[in-house]
Motif scaffolding. Structure first.
Motif, PDB file in Angstrom:
ATOM      1  N   ARG A   1       0.831  -1.206   0.000  1.00  0.00           N
ATOM      2  CA  ARG A   1       0.000   0.000   0.000  1.00  0.00           C
ATOM      3  C   ARG A   1       0.864   1.253   0.000  1.00  0.00           C
ATOM      4  O   ARG A   1       0.527   2.249  -0.641  1.00  0.00           O
ATOM      5  CB  ARG A   1      -0.944  -0.002   1.202  1.00  0.00           C
ATOM      6  CG  ARG A   1      -2.023  -1.050   1.100  1.00  0.00           C
ATOM      7  CD  ARG A   1      -3.118  -0.868   2.126  1.00  0.00           C
ATOM      8  NE  ARG A   1      -2.657  -0.728   3.490  1.00  0.00           N
ATOM      9  CZ  ARG A   1      -2.617  -1.703   4.388  1.00  0.00           C
ATOM     10  NH1 ARG A   1      -3.004  -2.914   4.065  1.00  0.00           N
ATOM     11  NH2 ARG A   1      -2.188  -1.476   5.606  1.00  0.00           N
TER      12      ARG A   1
ATOM     13  N   VAL B   1      -2.405   7.283  -8.285  1.00  0.00           N
ATOM     14  CA  VAL B   1      -3.221   6.530  -7.340  1.00  0.00           C
ATOM     15  C   VAL B   1      -3.735   7.452  -6.249  1.00  0.00           C
ATOM     16  O   VAL B   1      -2.989   8.220  -5.663  1.00  0.00           O
ATOM     17  CB  VAL B   1      -2.403   5.372  -6.721  1.00  0.00           C
ATOM     18  CG1 VAL B   1      -3.187   4.668  -5.643  1.00  0.00           C
ATOM     19  CG2 VAL B   1      -1.975   4.388  -7.792  1.00  0.00           C
TER      20      VAL B   1
ATOM     21  N   VAL C   1      -5.389   4.026  -1.126  1.00  0.00           N
ATOM     22  CA  VAL C   1      -5.299   2.578  -1.284  1.00  0.00           C
ATOM     23  C   VAL C   1      -5.729   1.952   0.030  1.00  0.00           C
ATOM     24  O   VAL C   1      -5.249   2.324   1.092  1.00  0.00           O
ATOM     25  CB  VAL C   1      -3.849   2.147  -1.594  1.00  0.00           C
ATOM     26  CG1 VAL C   1      -3.755   0.636  -1.729  1.00  0.00           C
ATOM     27  CG2 VAL C   1      -3.327   2.831  -2.827  1.00  0.00           C
TER      28      VAL C   1
ATOM     29  N   ILE D   1      -7.720  -0.219  -4.961  1.00  0.00           N
ATOM     30  CA  ILE D   1      -6.885   0.886  -5.423  1.00  0.00           C
ATOM     31  C   ILE D   1      -7.809   1.858  -6.130  1.00  0.00           C
ATOM     32  O   ILE D   1      -8.563   1.463  -7.013  1.00  0.00           O
ATOM     33  CB  ILE D   1      -5.809   0.420  -6.420  1.00  0.00           C
ATOM     34  CG1 ILE D   1      -4.941  -0.668  -5.820  1.00  0.00           C
ATOM     35  CG2 ILE D   1      -4.961   1.596  -6.879  1.00  0.00           C
ATOM     36  CD1 ILE D   1      -3.992  -1.297  -6.812  1.00  0.00           C
TER      37      ILE D   1
END
Length: 42
Positions: free
Chosen positions: A11, A20, A23, A28
């Motif tokens: 993570r 991203v 998470v 995700i």
């Protein structure tokens, strides 16, 4: 729901990616800009 579980170290690595968003141990979330770019390139 995914059967894959991300460990804390995974993570952390995923969270360092600018594409991203948060998470969790099972998901995700990607930024909207990345999603658009991925669809356009596909």
């Amino acid at each position: 729901m995914s059967k894959i579980i991300f460990y804390k170290c995974q993570r952390r690595i995923l969270g360092a990616n600018p594409n991203v968003k948060p998470v969790s141990d099972r998901t995700i979330q990607y930024t909207p800009e990345f999603k658009v770019k991925a669809v356009n390139e596909n």
